[in-house]
Scaffold this motif. Structure first.
Motif, PDB file in Angstrom:
ATOM      1  N   GLY A 186      -7.767  -5.403   5.418  1.00  0.00           N
ATOM      2  CA  GLY A 186      -8.228  -4.209   4.491  1.00  0.00           C
ATOM      3  C   GLY A 186      -7.084  -4.354   3.290  1.00  0.00           C
ATOM      4  O   GLY A 186      -7.637  -4.373   1.773  1.00  0.00           O
ATOM      5  N   VAL A 187      -5.893  -4.299   3.526  1.00  0.00           N
ATOM      6  CA  VAL A 187      -4.864  -4.579   2.563  1.00  0.00           C
ATOM      7  C   VAL A 187      -5.104  -5.671   1.712  1.00  0.00           C
ATOM      8  O   VAL A 187      -4.814  -5.754   0.345  1.00  0.00           O
ATOM      9  CB  VAL A 187      -3.437  -4.357   3.048  1.00  0.00           C
ATOM     10  CG1 VAL A 187      -2.430  -4.406   2.011  1.00  0.00           C
ATOM     11  CG2 VAL A 187      -3.389  -3.021   3.713  1.00  0.00           C
ATOM     12  N   ARG A 188      -5.464  -6.859   2.231  1.00  0.00           N
ATOM     13  CA  ARG A 188      -5.475  -8.122   1.438  1.00  0.00           C
ATOM     14  C   ARG A 188      -6.972  -7.990   0.475  1.00  0.00           C
ATOM     15  O   ARG A 188      -6.599  -8.487  -0.509  1.00  0.00           O
ATOM     16  CB  ARG A 188      -5.831  -9.200   2.393  1.00  0.00           C
ATOM     17  CG  ARG A 188      -6.151 -10.373   1.705  1.00  0.00           C
ATOM     18  CD  ARG A 188      -5.186 -11.189   1.143  1.00  0.00           C
ATOM     19  NE  ARG A 188      -3.658 -11.375   1.870  1.00  0.00           N
ATOM     20  CZ  ARG A 188      -3.756 -12.535   2.596  1.00  0.00           C
ATOM     21  NH1 ARG A 188      -4.753 -13.434   2.603  1.00  0.00           N
ATOM     22  NH2 ARG A 188      -2.931 -12.637   3.767  1.00  0.00           N
ATOM     23  N   VAL A 189      -7.912  -7.200   0.881  1.00  0.00           N
ATOM     24  CA  VAL A 189      -9.335  -7.225   0.092  1.00  0.00           C
ATOM     25  C   VAL A 189      -8.936  -6.435  -0.876  1.00  0.00           C
ATOM     26  O   VAL A 189      -9.323  -6.457  -2.178  1.00  0.00           O
ATOM     27  CB  VAL A 189     -10.341  -6.685   1.043  1.00  0.00           C
ATOM     28  CG1 VAL A 189     -11.618  -6.401   0.270  1.00  0.00           C
ATOM     29  CG2 VAL A 189     -10.714  -7.801   2.033  1.00  0.00           C
ATOM     30  N   LEU A 190      -8.309  -5.243  -0.759  1.00  0.00           N
ATOM     31  CA  LEU A 190      -8.116  -4.219  -1.876  1.00  0.00           C
ATOM     32  C   LEU A 190      -7.099  -4.888  -2.616  1.00  0.00           C
ATOM     33  O   LEU A 190      -7.109  -4.525  -4.008  1.00  0.00           O
ATOM     34  CB  LEU A 190      -7.212  -2.886  -1.198  1.00  0.00           C
ATOM     35  CG  LEU A 190      -8.415  -2.019  -0.241  1.00  0.00           C
ATOM     36  CD1 LEU A 190      -7.804  -1.091   0.560  1.00  0.00           C
ATOM     37  CD2 LEU A 190      -9.417  -1.387  -1.209  1.00  0.00           C
ATOM     38  N   ASN A 191      -6.348  -5.742  -2.553  1.00  0.00           N
ATOM     39  CA  ASN A 191      -5.292  -6.357  -3.441  1.00  0.00           C
ATOM     40  C   ASN A 191      -5.686  -7.403  -4.117  1.00  0.00           C
ATOM     41  O   ASN A 191      -5.243  -8.018  -5.405  1.00  0.00           O
ATOM     42  CB  ASN A 191      -4.063  -6.585  -2.764  1.00  0.00           C
ATOM     43  CG  ASN A 191      -3.195  -5.490  -2.780  1.00  0.00           C
ATOM     44  OD1 ASN A 191      -2.524  -4.918  -3.699  1.00  0.00           O
ATOM     45  ND2 ASN A 191      -2.753  -5.006  -1.469  1.00  0.00           N
ATOM     46  N   THR A 233       2.799  -1.125   9.560  1.00  0.00           N
ATOM     47  CA  THR A 233       2.047  -0.106   9.171  1.00  0.00           C
ATOM     48  C   THR A 233       1.381  -0.708   7.708  1.00  0.00           C
ATOM     49  O   THR A 233       1.872  -1.685   7.096  1.00  0.00           O
ATOM     50  CB  THR A 233       2.485   1.156   8.432  1.00  0.00           C
ATOM     51  OG1 THR A 233       3.940   0.776   7.805  1.00  0.00           O
ATOM     52  CG2 THR A 233       3.255   1.710   9.856  1.00  0.00           C
ATOM     53  N   PHE A 234       0.215  -0.127   7.470  1.00  0.00           N
ATOM     54  CA  PHE A 234      -0.576  -0.747   6.215  1.00  0.00           C
ATOM     55  C   PHE A 234      -0.980   0.244   5.189  1.00  0.00           C
ATOM     56  O   PHE A 234      -1.481   1.248   5.763  1.00  0.00           O
ATOM     57  CB  PHE A 234      -1.820  -1.462   6.890  1.00  0.00           C
ATOM     58  CG  PHE A 234      -1.607  -2.635   7.828  1.00  0.00           C
ATOM     59  CD1 PHE A 234      -1.296  -3.804   7.297  1.00  0.00           C
ATOM     60  CD2 PHE A 234      -1.388  -2.435   9.053  1.00  0.00           C
ATOM     61  CE1 PHE A 234      -1.003  -4.993   8.277  1.00  0.00           C
ATOM     62  CE2 PHE A 234      -1.023  -3.355  10.174  1.00  0.00           C
ATOM     63  CZ  PHE A 234      -0.838  -4.468   9.553  1.00  0.00           C
ATOM     64  N   HIS A 235      -0.789   0.070   3.999  1.00  0.00           N
ATOM     65  CA  HIS A 235      -1.095   1.402   3.123  1.00  0.00           C
ATOM     66  C   HIS A 235      -1.841   0.631   2.110  1.00  0.00           C
ATOM     67  O   HIS A 235      -1.500  -0.591   1.408  1.00  0.00           O
ATOM     68  CB  HIS A 235       0.067   1.826   2.251  1.00  0.00           C
ATOM     69  CG  HIS A 235       1.135   2.277   3.497  1.00  0.00           C
ATOM     70  ND1 HIS A 235       0.826   3.618   4.106  1.00  0.00           N
ATOM     71  CD2 HIS A 235       2.242   1.716   4.239  1.00  0.00           C
ATOM     72  CE1 HIS A 235       1.811   3.831   5.155  1.00  0.00           C
ATOM     73  NE2 HIS A 235       2.620   2.747   5.075  1.00  0.00           N
ATOM     74  N   PRO A 236      -2.812   1.267   1.631  1.00  0.00           N
ATOM     75  CA  PRO A 236      -3.762   0.920   0.527  1.00  0.00           C
ATOM     76  C   PRO A 236      -3.076   0.969  -1.102  1.00  0.00           C
ATOM     77  O   PRO A 236      -2.431   1.747  -0.943  1.00  0.00           O
ATOM     78  CB  PRO A 236      -5.084   1.369   0.601  1.00  0.00           C
ATOM     79  CG  PRO A 236      -4.518   2.767   1.246  1.00  0.00           C
ATOM     80  CD  PRO A 236      -3.314   2.513   2.305  1.00  0.00           C
TER      81      PRO A 236
END
Length: 245
Positions: free
Chosen positions: A32-37, A68-71
């Motif tokens: 998710g974080v990779r896609v958003l970035n 932890t993962f933050h958008p």
């Protein structure tokens, strides 16, 4: 390769972005974080499809121990994206000419690209597992937990911390990932159609009004669901019949 300005003020430095993209994400939230970035929209779609297939095959865990993962506040967008105010995007017409059809399809592709990001953002931002692991160090007050791991009490501070509400079931993540997968396929279809018509995504100006609403609802899941998915998406469905005509 990202657009780094008012559209995406917290973009990663280019070297960090390239380094991050060289390793495969090892959990759903990491995807998710990779896609958003990700700034390349075709890569954004491809990563989404990849994550969905791995998740469906039960080859991907939700999170990773100790992480932890933050958008990001703003998702990655192409560097050459022409972002303008909503009232400056121009009229798309009714599809009677090639230019009108290109403008309409470009708009659809743009909406789908943001729909990918919105689906991942709600999945990562409101993830209850990582945020319930322990109270934030920025929170103070009378905090205690119950046997279900829920946090209660008079809590103050860290106003950017989202109001998570009830613990979310696995189906929440599965459903939103499926939505992201569907939006990714739609984006690729529209992007390919633009190429067939002698154009491409990025040739026309766009606006980020939808993401502004996402920012305004980033603190509460209920707000996000109500405003983005029950108001904005409903409006999109309302105009679909006319768009088909």
């Amino acid at each position: 390769k990202c657009k780094i300005d008012e559209v995406r003020g917290d973009a990663l430095p280019e070297k960090e972005t390239e380094a991050a993209s060289s390793t495969k994400p090892s959990s759903l939230l990491a995807y998710g974080v990779r896609v958003l970035n990700e700034c390349d929209l075709r890569k954004k779609a491809a990563l989404t499809i990849e994550a969905y297939e791995l998740w469906e095959a039960k080859k991907l865990e939700l999170s990773e121990p100790g992480k932890t993962f933050h958008p990001p506040d703003y998702p990655g967008r192409p560097k050459d994206a022409k972002v303008v105010a909503p009232w400056k995007t121009g009229k798309r017409g009714k599809g009677g000419t090639l230019a009108n059809r290109v403008a309409m399809i470009h708009s659809f592709a743009h909406i789908e690209s943001y729909a990918i990001d919105l689906s991942w953002d709600i999945l990562v931002r409101f993830n209850t597992e990582q945020n319930r692991r322990k109270p934030s160090t920025d929170v103070h007050g009378d905090v205690h937990g119950d046997v279900n791991g829920d946090v209660h009490g008079d809590v103050h501070g860290d106003t950017d911390r989202p109001d998570l509400g009830p613990k979310l079931p696995t189906e929440f993540y599965s459903d939103w990932l499926k939505v992201a997968w569907d939006e990714a396929r739609h984006f690729l279809m529209w992007a390919d159609r633009l190429v067939e018509l002698g154009s491409k995504y990025g040739d026309l100006s766009v606006h980020d009004g939808l993401w502004q609403s996402a920012l305004e609802t980033k603190d509460t899941l209920l707000k996000r669901l109500a405003i983005i998915h029950m108001v904005h998406e409903a409006r999109g469905l309302d105009v679909t019949p006319k768009s088909i005509q």
